[in-house]
Structures are given as C-alpha cells and as structure tokens.
Design a protein around this motif. Structure first.
Motif, PDB file in Angstrom:
ATOM      1  N   THR A   1       0.653  -1.140  -0.224  1.00 38.56           N
ATOM      2  CA  THR A   1      -0.435   0.296   0.148  1.00 38.56           C
ATOM      3  C   THR A   1       0.317   1.247  -0.055  1.00 38.56           C
ATOM      4  N   PHE A   2       2.138   1.021   0.203  1.00 35.41           N
ATOM      5  CA  PHE A   2       3.138   2.440   1.456  1.00 35.41           C
ATOM      6  C   PHE A   2       3.739   2.600  -0.463  1.00 35.41           C
ATOM      7  N   ALA A   3       3.841   1.531  -1.211  1.00 39.31           N
ATOM      8  CA  ALA A   3       4.421   1.359  -2.182  1.00 39.31           C
ATOM      9  C   ALA A   3       4.182   2.070  -3.484  1.00 39.31           C
ATOM     10  N   LEU A   4       2.078   1.640  -3.194  1.00 41.90           N
ATOM     11  CA  LEU A   4       1.952   2.183  -4.861  1.00 41.90           C
ATOM     12  C   LEU A   4       1.359   3.450  -5.314  1.00 41.90           C
ATOM     13  N   PRO A   5       1.677   4.890  -4.159  1.00 37.23           N
ATOM     14  CA  PRO A   5       2.103   5.586  -4.870  1.00 37.23           C
ATOM     15  C   PRO A   5       3.470   6.531  -5.179  1.00 37.23           C
ATOM     16  N   LEU A   6       4.384   5.355  -4.831  1.00 38.75           N
ATOM     17  CA  LEU A   6       5.577   5.549  -5.437  1.00 38.75           C
ATOM     18  C   LEU A   6       5.584   5.021  -6.722  1.00 38.75           C
ATOM     19  N   LEU A   7       5.607   3.960  -6.961  1.00 35.01           N
ATOM     20  CA  LEU A   7       4.846   3.100  -8.239  1.00 35.01           C
ATOM     21  C   LEU A   7       4.434   3.764  -9.393  1.00 35.01           C
TER      22      LEU A   7
ATOM     23  N   GLY B   1       1.466   6.159 -18.069  1.00 32.59           N
ATOM     24  CA  GLY B   1       0.750   5.569 -16.723  1.00 32.59           C
ATOM     25  C   GLY B   1       0.560   3.794 -16.234  1.00 32.59           C
ATOM     26  N   PRO B   2       0.241   3.218 -15.905  1.00 28.06           N
ATOM     27  CA  PRO B   2       0.312   2.236 -15.143  1.00 28.06           C
ATOM     28  C   PRO B   2      -0.605   1.263 -16.503  1.00 28.06           C
ATOM     29  N   GLY B   3      -1.628   2.301 -17.205  1.00 24.04           N
ATOM     30  CA  GLY B   3      -2.409   1.255 -18.181  1.00 24.04           C
ATOM     31  C   GLY B   3      -3.136   0.290 -17.711  1.00 24.04           C
ATOM     32  N   ARG B   4      -3.220  -0.629 -18.580  1.00 22.15           N
ATOM     33  CA  ARG B   4      -3.900  -2.154 -18.315  1.00 22.15           C
ATOM     34  C   ARG B   4      -3.357  -3.119 -17.719  1.00 22.15           C
ATOM     35  N   PRO B   5      -3.373  -3.688 -16.938  1.00 23.84           N
ATOM     36  CA  PRO B   5      -2.609  -5.255 -16.170  1.00 23.84           C
ATOM     37  C   PRO B   5      -1.887  -5.753 -17.475  1.00 23.84           C
ATOM     38  N   SER B   6      -1.179  -6.729 -17.735  1.00 21.95           N
ATOM     39  CA  SER B   6      -0.663  -7.605 -18.395  1.00 21.95           C
ATOM     40  C   SER B   6      -0.388  -9.109 -17.334  1.00 21.95           C
ATOM     41  N   ARG B   7      -0.598 -10.200 -18.140  1.00 21.83           N
ATOM     42  CA  ARG B   7      -1.486 -11.744 -17.795  1.00 21.83           C
ATOM     43  C   ARG B   7       0.658 -11.639 -16.720  1.00 21.83           C
ATOM     44  N   TYR B   8       1.404 -10.879 -17.108  1.00 20.08           N
ATOM     45  CA  TYR B   8       2.693 -11.088 -16.334  1.00 20.08           C
ATOM     46  C   TYR B   8       2.255 -10.601 -15.465  1.00 20.08           C
ATOM     47  N   GLY B   9       1.827  -9.515 -15.146  1.00 13.94           N
ATOM     48  CA  GLY B   9       1.442  -8.342 -13.988  1.00 13.94           C
ATOM     49  C   GLY B   9       0.989  -9.305 -13.089  1.00 13.94           C
ATOM     50  N   LEU B  10      -0.066  -9.212 -13.488  1.00 12.63           N
ATOM     51  CA  LEU B  10      -1.346 -10.236 -12.372  1.00 12.63           C
ATOM     52  C   LEU B  10      -1.232 -11.600 -12.448  1.00 12.63           C
TER      53      LEU B  10
ATOM     54  N   THR C   1       4.923   5.369 -13.040  1.00  8.50           N
ATOM     55  CA  THR C   1       4.893   5.178 -14.609  1.00  8.50           C
ATOM     56  C   THR C   1       4.333   6.345 -14.790  1.00  8.50           C
ATOM     57  N   ARG C   2       4.510   6.954 -14.266  1.00  8.35           N
ATOM     58  CA  ARG C   2       4.219   8.717 -15.192  1.00  8.35           C
ATOM     59  C   ARG C   2       5.236   9.158 -15.357  1.00  8.35           C
ATOM     60  N   GLN C   3       6.208   8.610 -14.626  1.00  7.72           N
ATOM     61  CA  GLN C   3       7.498   9.237 -15.834  1.00  7.72           C
ATOM     62  C   GLN C   3       7.812   8.598 -16.710  1.00  7.72           C
TER      63      GLN C   3
ATOM     64  N   GLU D   1       7.209  -5.147 -20.440  1.00  6.62           N
ATOM     65  CA  GLU D   1       6.618  -3.559 -20.488  1.00  6.62           C
ATOM     66  C   GLU D   1       7.668  -3.319 -19.754  1.00  6.62           C
ATOM     67  N   THR D   2       8.234  -1.877 -18.668  1.00 12.46           N
ATOM     68  CA  THR D   2       8.757  -1.302 -18.098  1.00 12.46           C
ATOM     69  C   THR D   2       8.388  -2.026 -16.442  1.00 12.46           C
ATOM     70  N   THR D   3       9.243  -1.360 -16.417  1.00 18.98           N
ATOM     71  CA  THR D   3       9.667  -2.101 -14.325  1.00 18.98           C
ATOM     72  C   THR D   3       8.607  -1.419 -13.996  1.00 18.98           C
ATOM     73  N   GLY D   4       8.193  -0.028 -13.561  1.00 20.70           N
ATOM     74  CA  GLY D   4       7.061   0.973 -13.329  1.00 20.70           C
ATOM     75  C   GLY D   4       6.147   0.232 -13.553  1.00 20.70           C
ATOM     76  N   ARG D   5       5.171   0.027 -14.942  1.00 22.57           N
ATOM     77  CA  ARG D   5       4.054  -0.468 -14.615  1.00 22.57           C
ATOM     78  C   ARG D   5       4.017  -2.707 -14.262  1.00 22.57           C
ATOM     79  N   LEU D   6       5.196  -2.796 -14.868  1.00 21.69           N
ATOM     80  CA  LEU D   6       4.695  -4.175 -14.505  1.00 21.69           C
ATOM     81  C   LEU D   6       4.852  -4.408 -12.632  1.00 21.69           C
ATOM     82  N   MET D   7       5.897  -3.776 -11.487  1.00 19.60           N
ATOM     83  CA  MET D   7       5.871  -3.394 -10.476  1.00 19.60           C
ATOM     84  C   MET D   7       4.432  -2.942 -10.057  1.00 19.60           C
ATOM     85  N   PHE D   8       3.755  -1.612 -10.267  1.00 26.30           N
ATOM     86  CA  PHE D   8       2.450  -0.980 -10.437  1.00 26.30           C
ATOM     87  C   PHE D   8       1.845  -2.340 -10.190  1.00 26.30           C
ATOM     88  N   TRP D   9       0.873  -3.170 -10.871  1.00 24.23           N
ATOM     89  CA  TRP D   9       0.025  -3.716 -11.097  1.00 24.23           C
ATOM     90  C   TRP D   9       0.158  -4.889  -9.893  1.00 24.23           C
TER      91      TRP D   9
END
Length: 304
Positions: A49-55, A65-74, A59-61, A181-189
């Motif tokens: 939960t504390f990590a999500l705002p940072l992640l 943004g995070p976009g839609r989750p991939s099967r790998y992120g899930l 993704t915005r940088q 996909e990028t590190t940020g997007r994968l970590m976020f989802w």
C-alpha cells in the motif's frame, strides 16, 4: 524481438550492480517485518500500500501511466502475495536468518524452470555455482544456534522453504514481463493485485491490522520504500540478465539479513554461519563468472 542483440558487457555489469543493490536492500525486509508491530499478512499489505503511490509516480515518469495490467503483472502479483504471506508468517515463527536463507533457495527452482520451460540451458559450471550458493545458504540455516529461536521453528522453516517456490515463480513472471513492459508498470500492477489479497488474508486470520506504535507505522512505510527500491531494482535488472543468473545473485539477501539480525536482534552469527555466508557469496561470484561468457538470450528489454 529475436533479431536484436542482447545487452552489451557494460550494460550487463550495470544490471548486475543494480541487482546486487536491490538484493541488499531487500535484505532489510525481515527486520522491518519484525518491527512493523502488525500481523504478518498485514505487514505485507502495508508494504504494498505504501509502495503504490511511488510506483504510480514511476509509471507517470516513464510512460503515460500504469495502463491495463498484463498477464505477467497479474501472475507476478499473485505469486508475490503468496511469497509475502508465507514468508512473513515464516519470519514470525523462526529466526530472521533461517527464514531469509530458506526462502532464498529460489535459484534451484528458477534454474530448473528456466531450463525446462524457457530453454535457458545452464552450463555445468553454472549448475555447480548454484549448488555452491545453496550449500552456503543451507549451512547458514542449519548451523546450531542460527539466530534467535522462534516460537515454532519447524512450522516457520516449512513456510519459509515453501516461499522459495512462490518467489521463484514471481521472478520468472517478472523476467518474462520485463521483455515486454516497463519496470514501473509491471511493479505497479503486481503490487495492486497483492495489496487487497493480503488485506483479505489479514482479516481472515484475525491479525492486528493497524500497527500499534509510531515505530510500527514507520517500519511499514519503510517497507514500502524498500519494496520500490529493492524489488524495483531487481525487476529492472531482470530485463537485462538471464532469469537463472539473477536468481543466484539475490542469494546475498540472507547474508544481509543475518548481519542485521546479529546487530539488531542479537541473533547469534557463529563460525558455521559465517562460513556459509562466504560460501554462498562465492557461489554468486562463480555463477556470474560462469554466465558472463555465454551469450545472453537475445531480448529487447522494455524501457526502464
């Protein structure tokens, strides 16, 4: 994708350095879980939960943004949920050192999966390096007086050992996801999937959900920052290194955890544990040496 060259030698060494840094940072995790003053699954919930705002900011940088989750992120999110749940309960029942060491027997599982399913056939010397790292880690865990005894060490050891499977599957999902996909997007989802699942687990087991002290809140916030810095670094590096190689390098985590457990919780670090740490690190060095001359599977990693 297959027509593009893999990372250069300089990029490979940079990735290795980032991977080592991430593994060392993650070595703080069991210490912070002990200090979180909340239930095991609850500590995992607050970590994500504390990590999500940072992640999200990450993704915005690097993208829109995070976009839609991939099967790998899930998949990574589900595996990481099981990893944190089993590991945090393992930490609560056995010593910090043993919980971290047993969890980091992951290279055995990752190497087998990568060999069978990803066609990353390891060299004989690399297999020897994996064996050396595992023997060193096992020596640290099995040594008499390996950390302060927990309330139920057999259960804690079993949970920690099972965590190695979940962490291996998580690393494989991250390794495959980083090709696309990028590190940020994968970590976020992966974190967005894991947080509510851990909250449900904490409520189902009747855990203390809210940290009981300001120090506990600080530890939970630190877990979030550590997650972004540590797992984020590991995920970034895995876009540039073979999954099996990366899994061996993260064996430095129990060495860091053992030293911190000794310094903060007065967990005994005896001669056999010190020897095991040296052997484990030697296995890591040998694994990197064994894989450096082998051509890396061509991949076109996503942007950081």
């Amino acid at each position: 994708m297959s027509g593009q060259a893999g990372p250069s030698t300089a990029e490979r060494w940079q990735a290795l350095g980032v991977l080592l840094l991430g593994a060392a940072v993650i070595g703080l995790s069991p210490i912070l879980v002990r200090l979180a003053d909340a239930g095991p699954a609850a500590a995992g919930f607050w970590r994500l939960t504390f990590a999500l705002p940072l992640l999200y900011a990450m993704t915005r940088q690097t993208s829109a943004g995070p976009g839609r989750p991939s099967r790998y992120g899930l998949a990574a999110g589900l595996m990481f949920t099981l990893d944190l749940g089993f590991w945090h309960y393992g930490i609560s029942y056995t010593s910090v050192t043993k919980a971290t060491v047993l969890t980091n027997l992951t290279p055995v599982v990752v190497t087998a999966f990568a060999w069978i399913f990803l066609k990353e056939r390891p060299r004989a010397l690399f297999l020897a390096a994996v064996a050396l790292a595992v023997v060193g880690a096992w020596t640290m865990a099995a040594a008499k007086g390996a950390g302060r005894p927990g309330p139920n060490e057999p259960l804690g050891d079993a949970l920690s050992l099972t965590t190695a499977l979940w962490y291996a599957l998580y690393m494989l999902a991250i390794g495959e996801g980083r090709k696309r996909e990028t590190t940020g997007r994968l970590m976020f989802w992966s974190s967005a999937v894991g947080a509510p699942l851990l909250l449900v687990a904490a409520l189902a087991f009747g855990e203390r959900l809210l940290p009981g002290s300001p120090g506990g809140w600080a530890a939970c916030a630190a877990l979030g920052v550590m997650h972004v810095a540590g797992q984020g670094s590991i995920a970034w590096a895995m876009g540039r290194l073979p999954t099996s190689t990366a899994s061996v390098v993260v064996v430095v985590q129990p060495v860091v955890a053992a030293l911190l457990g000794w310094l903060l919780f007065h967990e005994i670090l005896g001669p056999l544990q010190a020897l095991g740490a040296a052997v484990a690190l030697a296995g890591v060095v040998l694994a990197q040496w064994a894989s450096r001359t082998k051509a890396v599977s061509p991949r076109s990693p996503a942007a950081p």
